[in-house]
Design a protein around this motif. Structure first.
Motif, short mmCIF file in Angstrom:
data_model
loop_
_atom_site.label_atom_id
_atom_site.label_comp_id
_atom_site.label_asym_id
_atom_site.label_seq_id
_atom_site.Cartn_x
_atom_site.Cartn_y
_atom_site.Cartn_z
N UNK A 71 0.75 -1.08 -0.11
CA UNK A 71 0.30 -0.28 0.08
C UNK A 71 1.12 0.81 0.00
N UNK A 72 0.02 1.95 -0.22
CA UNK A 72 1.07 3.89 -0.33
C UNK A 72 1.31 4.24 0.81
N UNK A 73 1.96 4.27 0.85
CA UNK A 73 2.49 5.54 2.61
C UNK A 73 1.56 6.58 2.89
N UNK A 74 1.53 6.86 2.10
CA UNK A 74 0.77 8.30 2.22
C UNK A 74 -1.16 8.68 1.90
N UNK A 75 -1.98 7.69 1.32
CA UNK A 75 -2.91 7.63 1.06
C UNK A 75 -3.68 5.89 1.32
N UNK A 76 -4.42 5.73 0.32
CA UNK A 76 -5.37 5.10 0.43
C UNK A 76 -4.84 3.29 -0.44
N UNK A 77 -4.19 3.94 -1.85
CA UNK A 77 -4.05 3.00 -3.00
C UNK A 77 -3.25 2.49 -2.68
N UNK A 78 -3.30 0.91 -3.60
CA UNK A 78 -2.29 -0.36 -3.04
C UNK A 78 -2.51 -0.79 -4.28
N UNK A 79 -1.55 -1.60 -4.63
CA UNK A 79 -0.93 -2.51 -5.88
C UNK A 79 -2.32 -3.32 -6.06
N UNK A 80 -3.07 -2.82 -5.90
CA UNK A 80 -4.59 -3.71 -6.48
C UNK A 80 -4.75 -3.35 -7.90
N UNK A 81 -4.33 -1.20 -7.78
CA UNK A 81 -4.98 0.00 -8.79
C UNK A 81 -4.37 0.26 -8.62
N UNK A 82 -2.70 0.43 -9.15
CA UNK A 82 -1.74 1.14 -8.74
C UNK A 82 -0.81 0.84 -8.77
#
Length: 342
Positions: A262-273
């Motif tokens: 997951x990104x350290x700064x937001x809620x994005x993770x490698x499922x979508x980016x």
């Protein structure tokens, strides 16, 4: 000998806040022992914040706002930038784990893993892969309801069908009192009406002898109403209820069924980016723009002890970090941040 001019690094205070159960600092394991050169590869500011984090206990809050509020020298912007560089250096990763509990409830939770030892991107990818299938206690995981079973109320005792009340232990205990003390000659009607009180005494752990003493001790010379006096004493001298022994339900287990970076700064993770070096592309672009602005003197990431504290001095302006980040992106010609759909 020349005394060192290097300031002593700030260390966490005993009052450093804990994160919610299951969140906060978590060790990745396989750590090298403490040593002076642990963070010599980092800049002095980043190394100081790394030392601060390294001395946090498991479960301590790790957000940049909390660290900035607790650290005596650095504000939010400085702490956030240092966390990014510490992450890029291989000490930190945020990993989302999909948890399935024994009762088949499921949750996504985000863990913050810390390694005193520098780790490569490949090492962290393998670490996340090995989280799959791990068994964890389901009652202590974040985002999951505690699974302690509620204490089941004990059923009220029911009289056995067909049992003669005059042969019950409470009735016989009361009937025997007349033999122990002639002034307390309880009639059959008295014994039947007082049997429920005597049964409660016995339920609370009293013995027949305890009931007899409670009813007969310190009697007046003449007793005109034995039944009424016995009722008064049985009610007013009732022993306390015995404390129930709570049987703690065994904690349910849970299993990690998937783990993604997951990104350290937001809620994005490698499922979508793409997550590279612990960051998504949008956050990395924002970070690089902030670094450029800092180098150009537009952002002060140095010592700002009062600006970001809970109660800043009136001479300082509290900086809205997200708004400033948006301004920096615009100044650098970057598009506005996009939302990641899950």
């Amino acid at each position: 000998m020349v005394a060192s001019t290097k300031p002593s690094p700030a260390l966490p205070s005993p009052s450093h806040p804990m994160a919610n159960p299951g969140y906060g600092k978590r060790l990745a394991g396989d750590e090298d022992p403490h040593a002076d050169p642990d963070f010599a590869h980092l800049s002095p500011r980043d190394a100081e914040i790394a030392v601060f984090i390294d001395h946090l206990d498991d479960g301590h809050a790790m957000g940049h706002k909390v660290l900035a509020a607790e650290h005596p020298r650095y504000g939010q912007q400085a702490t956030r930038s240092s966390l990014t560089r510490i992450t890029e250096a291989g000490h930190l990763r945020w990993i989302k784990e999909h948890i399935t509990v024994e009762d088949n409830t499921m949750r996504w939770v985000t863990r913050t893993y810390w390694s005193r030892t520098c780790r490569s991107a490949e090492w962290w990818a393998e670490f996340a892969r090995q989280r799959n299938g791990r068994i964890v206690p389901g009652d202590l995981r974040p985002g999951l309801a505690r699974t302690d079973e509620p204490e089941l109320p004990e059923p009220e005792p029911q009289p056995e069908s067909g049992t003669d009340p005059e042969s019950s232990a409470p009735y016989l205990t009361l009937a025997a009192i007349r033999e122990a003390e002639p002034r307390m000659r309880l009639s059959e009607a008295d014994c039947r009406s007082l049997a429920a009180l005597a049964e409660e005494w016995l339920t609370r752990g009293a013995t027949p002898q305890d009931i007899t003493r409670a009813v007969t001790d310190g009697l007046p010379a003449t007793v005109n109403n034995p039944g009424g006096l016995a009722r008064n004493r049985l009610e007013n001298r009732m022993p306390p209820k015995k404390a129930k022994i709570r049987q703690k339900a065994a904690p349910r287990r849970a299993r990690v069924t998937r783990a993604v970076m997951a990104c350290m700064s937001c809620d994005a993770d490698e499922r979508t980016t793409e997550i590279r070096g612990g960051m998504c592309p949008d956050c990395r672009a924002e970070y690089e723009a902030a670094v450029a602005a800092e180098e150009a003197g537009l952002l002060d990431a140095g010592y700002v002890p009062d600006t970001f504290l809970a109660a800043p001095d009136a001479v300082y302006e509290v900086v809205d970090v997200p708004r400033r980040a948006a301004e920096v992106r615009a100044a650098a010609g970057l598009p506005p941040r996009t939302e990641h759909a899950l």
